[in-house]
Design a protein around this motif. Structure first.
Motif, PDB file in Angstrom:
ATOM      1  N   MET A   1      -1.710   5.327   9.437  1.00  0.00           N
ATOM      2  CA  MET A   1      -1.869   6.564   8.663  1.00  0.00           C
ATOM      3  C   MET A   1      -3.354   6.769   8.376  1.00  0.00           C
ATOM      4  O   MET A   1      -4.016   5.896   7.833  1.00  0.00           O
ATOM      5  N   GLY A   2      -3.863   7.948   8.746  1.00  0.00           N
ATOM      6  CA  GLY A   2      -5.278   8.256   8.563  1.00  0.00           C
ATOM      7  C   GLY A   2      -5.611   8.639   7.136  1.00  0.00           C
ATOM      8  O   GLY A   2      -4.765   8.639   6.239  1.00  0.00           O
ATOM      9  N   ARG A   3      -6.878   8.995   6.927  1.00  0.00           N
ATOM     10  CA  ARG A   3      -7.379   9.324   5.596  1.00  0.00           C
ATOM     11  C   ARG A   3      -6.698  10.550   5.003  1.00  0.00           C
ATOM     12  O   ARG A   3      -6.645  10.692   3.791  1.00  0.00           O
ATOM     13  N   GLU A   4      -6.195  11.442   5.856  1.00  0.00           N
ATOM     14  CA  GLU A   4      -5.510  12.633   5.322  1.00  0.00           C
ATOM     15  C   GLU A   4      -4.244  12.261   4.542  1.00  0.00           C
ATOM     16  O   GLU A   4      -3.712  13.066   3.796  1.00  0.00           O
ATOM     17  N   TRP A   5      -3.766  11.033   4.712  1.00  0.00           N
ATOM     18  CA  TRP A   5      -2.595  10.562   3.976  1.00  0.00           C
ATOM     19  C   TRP A   5      -2.953   9.833   2.685  1.00  0.00           C
ATOM     20  O   TRP A   5      -2.075   9.376   1.959  1.00  0.00           O
ATOM     21  N   ASP A   6      -4.252   9.724   2.391  1.00  0.00           N
ATOM     22  CA  ASP A   6      -4.665   9.050   1.148  1.00  0.00           C
ATOM     23  C   ASP A   6      -4.032   9.763  -0.042  1.00  0.00           C
ATOM     24  O   ASP A   6      -4.038  10.989  -0.121  1.00  0.00           O
ATOM     25  N   GLY A   7      -3.492   8.994  -0.940  1.00  0.00           N
ATOM     26  CA  GLY A   7      -2.840   9.560  -2.125  1.00  0.00           C
ATOM     27  C   GLY A   7      -1.344   9.743  -1.946  1.00  0.00           C
ATOM     28  O   GLY A   7      -0.611   9.840  -2.922  1.00  0.00           O
ATOM     29  N   PHE A   8      -0.865   9.831  -0.705  1.00  0.00           N
ATOM     30  CA  PHE A   8       0.572   9.887  -0.456  1.00  0.00           C
ATOM     31  C   PHE A   8       1.114   8.466  -0.513  1.00  0.00           C
ATOM     32  O   PHE A   8       0.411   7.510  -0.216  1.00  0.00           O
ATOM     33  N   ARG A   9       2.369   8.353  -0.899  1.00  0.00           N
ATOM     34  CA  ARG A   9       2.984   7.030  -0.926  1.00  0.00           C
ATOM     35  C   ARG A   9       4.493   7.188  -0.805  1.00  0.00           C
ATOM     36  O   ARG A   9       5.024   8.265  -1.005  1.00  0.00           O
ATOM     37  N   PHE A  10       5.134   6.092  -0.461  1.00  0.00           N
ATOM     38  CA  PHE A  10       6.586   6.058  -0.422  1.00  0.00           C
ATOM     39  C   PHE A  10       7.074   5.393  -1.695  1.00  0.00           C
ATOM     40  O   PHE A  10       6.508   4.409  -2.150  1.00  0.00           O
ATOM     41  N   ASP A  11       8.112   5.966  -2.267  1.00  0.00           N
ATOM     42  CA  ASP A  11       8.732   5.384  -3.457  1.00  0.00           C
ATOM     43  C   ASP A  11      10.233   5.443  -3.226  1.00  0.00           C
ATOM     44  O   ASP A  11      10.855   6.486  -3.400  1.00  0.00           O
ATOM     45  N   GLY A  12      10.778   4.318  -2.776  1.00  0.00           N
ATOM     46  CA  GLY A  12      12.203   4.299  -2.434  1.00  0.00           C
ATOM     47  C   GLY A  12      12.460   5.255  -1.290  1.00  0.00           C
ATOM     48  O   GLY A  12      11.845   5.161  -0.239  1.00  0.00           O
ATOM     49  N   ASN A  13      13.329   6.234  -1.512  1.00  0.00           N
ATOM     50  CA  ASN A  13      13.711   7.191  -0.481  1.00  0.00           C
ATOM     51  C   ASN A  13      12.894   8.476  -0.578  1.00  0.00           C
ATOM     52  O   ASN A  13      13.283   9.495  -0.041  1.00  0.00           O
ATOM     53  N   PHE A  14      11.763   8.436  -1.262  1.00  0.00           N
ATOM     54  CA  PHE A  14      10.955   9.632  -1.472  1.00  0.00           C
ATOM     55  C   PHE A  14       9.568   9.467  -0.861  1.00  0.00           C
ATOM     56  O   PHE A  14       8.999   8.374  -0.883  1.00  0.00           O
ATOM     57  N   LEU A  15       9.031  10.570  -0.359  1.00  0.00           N
ATOM     58  CA  LEU A  15       7.617  10.660  -0.035  1.00  0.00           C
ATOM     59  C   LEU A  15       6.987  11.356  -1.232  1.00  0.00           C
ATOM     60  O   LEU A  15       7.416  12.447  -1.613  1.00  0.00           O
ATOM     61  N   VAL A  16       5.990  10.728  -1.840  1.00  0.00           N
ATOM     62  CA  VAL A  16       5.369  11.260  -3.047  1.00  0.00           C
ATOM     63  C   VAL A  16       3.982  11.764  -2.690  1.00  0.00           C
ATOM     64  O   VAL A  16       3.178  11.030  -2.106  1.00  0.00           O
TER      65      VAL A  16
ATOM     66  N   VAL B   1       4.509  15.120  -6.541  1.00  0.00           N
ATOM     67  CA  VAL B   1       5.737  15.812  -6.136  1.00  0.00           C
ATOM     68  C   VAL B   1       6.494  14.899  -5.183  1.00  0.00           C
ATOM     69  O   VAL B   1       5.931  14.356  -4.234  1.00  0.00           O
ATOM     70  N   ARG B   2       7.781  14.724  -5.459  1.00  0.00           N
ATOM     71  CA  ARG B   2       8.627  13.825  -4.682  1.00  0.00           C
ATOM     72  C   ARG B   2       9.485  14.629  -3.707  1.00  0.00           C
ATOM     73  O   ARG B   2      10.111  15.602  -4.096  1.00  0.00           O
TER      74      ARG B   2
ATOM     75  N   GLU C   1       0.810  -1.219   0.000  1.00  0.00           N
ATOM     76  CA  GLU C   1       0.000   0.000   0.000  1.00  0.00           C
ATOM     77  C   GLU C   1       0.842   1.267   0.000  1.00  0.00           C
ATOM     78  O   GLU C   1       0.301   2.361  -0.134  1.00  0.00           O
ATOM     79  N   SER C   2       2.149   1.133   0.209  1.00  0.00           N
ATOM     80  CA  SER C   2       3.053   2.280   0.329  1.00  0.00           C
ATOM     81  C   SER C   2       2.587   3.252   1.410  1.00  0.00           C
ATOM     82  O   SER C   2       2.654   4.463   1.261  1.00  0.00           O
ATOM     83  N   LYS C   3       2.059   2.700   2.494  1.00  0.00           N
ATOM     84  CA  LYS C   3       1.599   3.496   3.637  1.00  0.00           C
ATOM     85  C   LYS C   3       2.054   2.812   4.915  1.00  0.00           C
ATOM     86  O   LYS C   3       2.156   1.584   4.964  1.00  0.00           O
ATOM     87  N   LEU C   4       2.273   3.604   5.945  1.00  0.00           N
ATOM     88  CA  LEU C   4       2.627   3.054   7.244  1.00  0.00           C
ATOM     89  C   LEU C   4       1.371   2.732   8.037  1.00  0.00           C
ATOM     90  O   LEU C   4       0.335   3.383   7.860  1.00  0.00           O
ATOM     91  N   PRO C   5       1.439   1.754   8.927  1.00  0.00           N
ATOM     92  CA  PRO C   5       0.272   1.456   9.765  1.00  0.00           C
ATOM     93  C   PRO C   5      -0.139   2.683  10.567  1.00  0.00           C
ATOM     94  O   PRO C   5       0.696   3.444  11.041  1.00  0.00           O
TER      95      PRO C   5
END
Length: 153
Positions: free
Chosen positions: A69-84, A89-90, A63-67
């Motif tokens: 994480m609330g709904r405000e984090w929907d759409g954010f994800r981790f890609d390697g060393n980046f928060l997208v 925007v990385r 899911e590229s999400k940490l346990p």
């Protein structure tokens, strides 16, 4: 808040493992999970129960999400060393550490702009007052009109 259910359906578990392996590569997943490829395949088919810690890690990768994480984090994800961000925007950890300083700089610039706007407003008011005073003198009926100047030859 996201919840991690200990017993996913078999087809959900296979999809979860496939996404996780795709996210980090099979050798990396095996090394991090500390299991053999056979064990991973047994998890995938539901023959062996997946330990909760491993299941949580598979969900993080999938899911590229940490346990938690609330709904405000929907759409954010981790890609390697980046928060997208949802906009794509990385951000690197170093850039995120600088956000505090950028906020302080932005606050300082806002204060300075406010000061400069006040100065401009005061100067415009003074010029308007001087213009009105000059017009009042030019239209004073007690003063005779000025004579036109002759050009000096």
């Amino acid at each position: 808040m996201a919840r991690y259910h200990p017993e996913p359906a078999p087809n959900e578990l296979a999809e979860l493992i496939d996404k996780a392996v795709t996210a980090v590569s099979l050798p990396a997943a095996l090394a991090i999970l500390g299991v053999h490829r056979t064990t991973l395949m047994r998890w995938r088919t539901g023959k062996v129960r997946v330990p909760n810690a491993a299941l949580a890690l598979l969900r993080v990768w999938s899911e590229s999400k940490l346990p938690g994480m609330g709904r405000e984090w929907d759409g954010f994800r981790f890609d390697g060393n980046f928060l997208v961000s949802p906009a794509g925007v990385r951000y690197t950890p170093r850039e995120m550490l600088a956000w505090h300083w950028k906020d302080q700089q932005l606050d300082h610039q806002r204060d300075r702009i406010s000061q400069l706007e006040k100065i401009v407003h005061d100067q415009a008011r003074r010029m308007q007052a001087m213009s009105c005073a000059a017009n009042d003198i030019a239209h004073d009926p007690t003063r005779p009109p000025s004579r036109p100047r002759r050009a000096v030859r």
